[in-house]
Scaffold this motif. Structure first.
Motif, PDB file in Angstrom:
ATOM      1  N   ILE A 161       0.916  -1.210  -0.218  1.00 26.38           N
ATOM      2  CA  ILE A 161       0.033  -0.019  -0.049  1.00 26.38           C
ATOM      3  C   ILE A 161       1.078   1.057  -0.020  1.00 26.38           C
ATOM      4  CG2 ILE A 161      -2.049   1.324   0.967  1.00 26.38           C
ATOM      5  CD1 ILE A 161      -2.253  -1.648   0.112  1.00 26.38           C
ATOM      6  N   GLN A 164       2.041   2.310  -3.270  1.00 22.73           N
ATOM      7  CA  GLN A 164       0.751   2.572  -4.052  1.00 22.73           C
ATOM      8  C   GLN A 164       0.326   0.646  -4.832  1.00 22.73           C
ATOM      9  OE1 GLN A 164      -1.530   5.104  -3.763  1.00 22.73           O
ATOM     10  NE2 GLN A 164       0.136   5.265  -1.467  1.00 22.73           N
ATOM     11  N   ARG A 166      -2.559  -1.588  -5.131  1.00 19.81           N
ATOM     12  CA  ARG A 166      -3.637  -1.400  -4.136  1.00 19.81           C
ATOM     13  C   ARG A 166      -4.084  -2.540  -4.178  1.00 19.81           C
ATOM     14  NH1 ARG A 166      -4.075   2.396  -0.392  1.00 19.81           N
ATOM     15  NH2 ARG A 166      -3.515   3.910  -0.381  1.00 19.81           N
ATOM     16  N   GLY A 194      -6.480  -2.437   0.542  1.00 23.22           N
ATOM     17  CA  GLY A 194      -6.528  -2.769  -0.886  1.00 23.22           C
ATOM     18  C   GLY A 194      -7.411  -3.473  -0.981  1.00 23.22           C
ATOM     19  N   GLU A 195      -7.060  -4.077  -2.502  1.00 23.89           N
ATOM     20  CA  GLU A 195      -8.059  -4.841  -3.142  1.00 23.89           C
ATOM     21  C   GLU A 195      -7.466  -6.425  -3.702  1.00 23.89           C
ATOM     22  OE1 GLU A 195     -10.566  -4.568  -7.244  1.00 23.89           O
ATOM     23  OE2 GLU A 195      -9.296  -2.345  -6.483  1.00 23.89           O
TER      24      GLU A 195
END
Length: 395
Positions: A161, A164, A166, A194-195
């Motif tokens: 994260i 960046q 994510r 996050g995803e």
């Protein structure tokens, strides 16, 4: 307090006449349980016969450096057992009157040892990372110096994260330990925003990894396995069984960084770590053992140094008194991690940074910059107090 100050205070103590008191003997045992397991993917990861034990010997030297000025004698015995002999070995240790015990074992045996030892014995977990030991299955007489899988997963995801990255493609194994690690990563990804674009399971078919999956076959299998994944920034591998994780880097269909059980890995310590005075630790360990340090060695060193620090501050070898002091705010230990470490009062877990390594150097250290906490930024990795179901430490 720096070691020099402790030594100077010890000398003053001696000049005041306290040095004439009877010597305090601190006896600790290291109990390591060995399990049948497959050969590691790399021969560089073969486990030495003295795994963990050398860390104890080095910790005794460190404790004795200060303890000798206070009339203290530190002595650690080492014991290797199997799941079948662990009970008899433990009984031998307890019958010898030892009440300070460091354990390298799986979660089931660690709990069994703690319960059998009873409340009068302080047990230090230097091996099992299962989250349950710090959660609903915690024990009041059991403290943890090895990071939990929750801490390791949080350390990895914090870094993704921070970078960046994510969108995460999560690849996990099919064994129970792999699924537990997967759950730790899912929790961390949710926690830090996050995803997960997709979860994909790599089935462990039980083949001989070192022969059936050499680089020629891997070069064909892994790209196909990772093909057609949704757009993602990073691949995270949850492979506690060491089946596929190390093969993911450089072989995935889409060129993306790999983290977790392959690529950039979370560790408590590794041989290349040199910051914050660790070079001195590494050299002393290598001179003593003739090999590089492993995480179990560092875990035992942390456990026995924690005991030693508590003994030196309290001037007692009583297990209950040492446990009580270790859980106080004033307890702290220099651990070559850039900051002092101490224990969480609510579940007995050592607060400690987690290194992220590519195998040759320390790439980063979590907690990452920008992650804040009202108590300690170290509590941003692992189960925080509101998340913990451990009640043994509040009774």
């Amino acid at each position: 307090m720096p070691r020099l100050q402790i030594m100077l205070a010890s000398l003053v103590f001696a000049l005041l006449g306290a040095a004439g008191a009877a010597a305090l003997e601190i006896r600790t045992a290291v109990l390591r349980v060995s399990y049948p397991e497959l050969l590691p993917i790399s021969r560089l990861e073969l486990k030495p016969e003295d795994l963990g034990f050398v860390g104890g010997a080095l910790a005794d030297e460190d404790n004795q450096t200060t303890g000798s000025f206070l009339g203290m004698k530190f002595e650690t015995s080492t014991h290797a057992a199997t799941p079948e002999t662990v009970e008899a070995t433990l009984n031998t240790i307890l019958e010898d009157g030892i009440t300070l015990l460091v354990v390298i074992a799986n979660a089931e045996d660690t709990l069994r040892i703690a319960d059998t030892a009873g409340p009068d014995v302080l047990v230090m977990n230097a091996g099992a990372r299962d989250a349950t030991l710090r959660n609903d299955q915690c024990r009041a007489n059991l403290l943890h110096v090895t990071p939990s899988i929750s801490m390791m997963a949080d350390a990895v995801v914090q870094f993704t994260i921070w970078k960046q990255w994510r969108k995460i493609f999560l690849v996990h194994g099919s064994n129970p330990a792999d699924l537990a690690l997967r759950d730790a990563y899912l929790r961390a990804i949710t926690k830090f925003g996050g995803e997960v674009v997709e979860q994909r399971e790599f089935e462990d078919t039980g083949g001989a990894r070192r022969t059936d999956t050499g680089h020629v076959l891997v070069q064909r299998q892994i790209p196909v396995f990772t093909q057609s994944a949704p757009e993602h920034d990073v691949v995270i591998a949850a492979d506690a069984s060491d089946v596929f994780g190390p093969y993911l880097a450089y072989h995935s269909w889409t060129p993306r960084p790999v983290m977790g059980s392959g690529g950039l890995r979370p560790v408590s310590l590794h041989p290349a770590h040199e910051a914050w005075g660790a070079t001195q630790f590494q050299r002393r360990f290598e001179a003593l053992s003739g090999r590089y340090v492993q995480e179990e060695d560092y875990g035992v060193w942390l456990a026995i140094r924690s005991i030693g620090e508590a003994v030196i501050r309290t001037n007692t070898a009583d297990a209950a008194s040492l446990r009580s002091y270790m859980l106080e705010d004033e307890f702290e230990l220099a651990a070559f991690m850039g900051r002092k470490v101490n224990f969480r009062k609510w579940n007995g877990q050592l607060r400690t940074p987690v290194l992220l390594t590519d195998g040759r150097l320390t790439v980063s250290v979590s907690p990452q910059d920008g992650y804040l906490h009202q108590r300690s930024t170290l509590d941003t990795i692992g189960l925080d107090q509101p998340e913990s179901a451990c009640t043994a430490f509040s009774e």
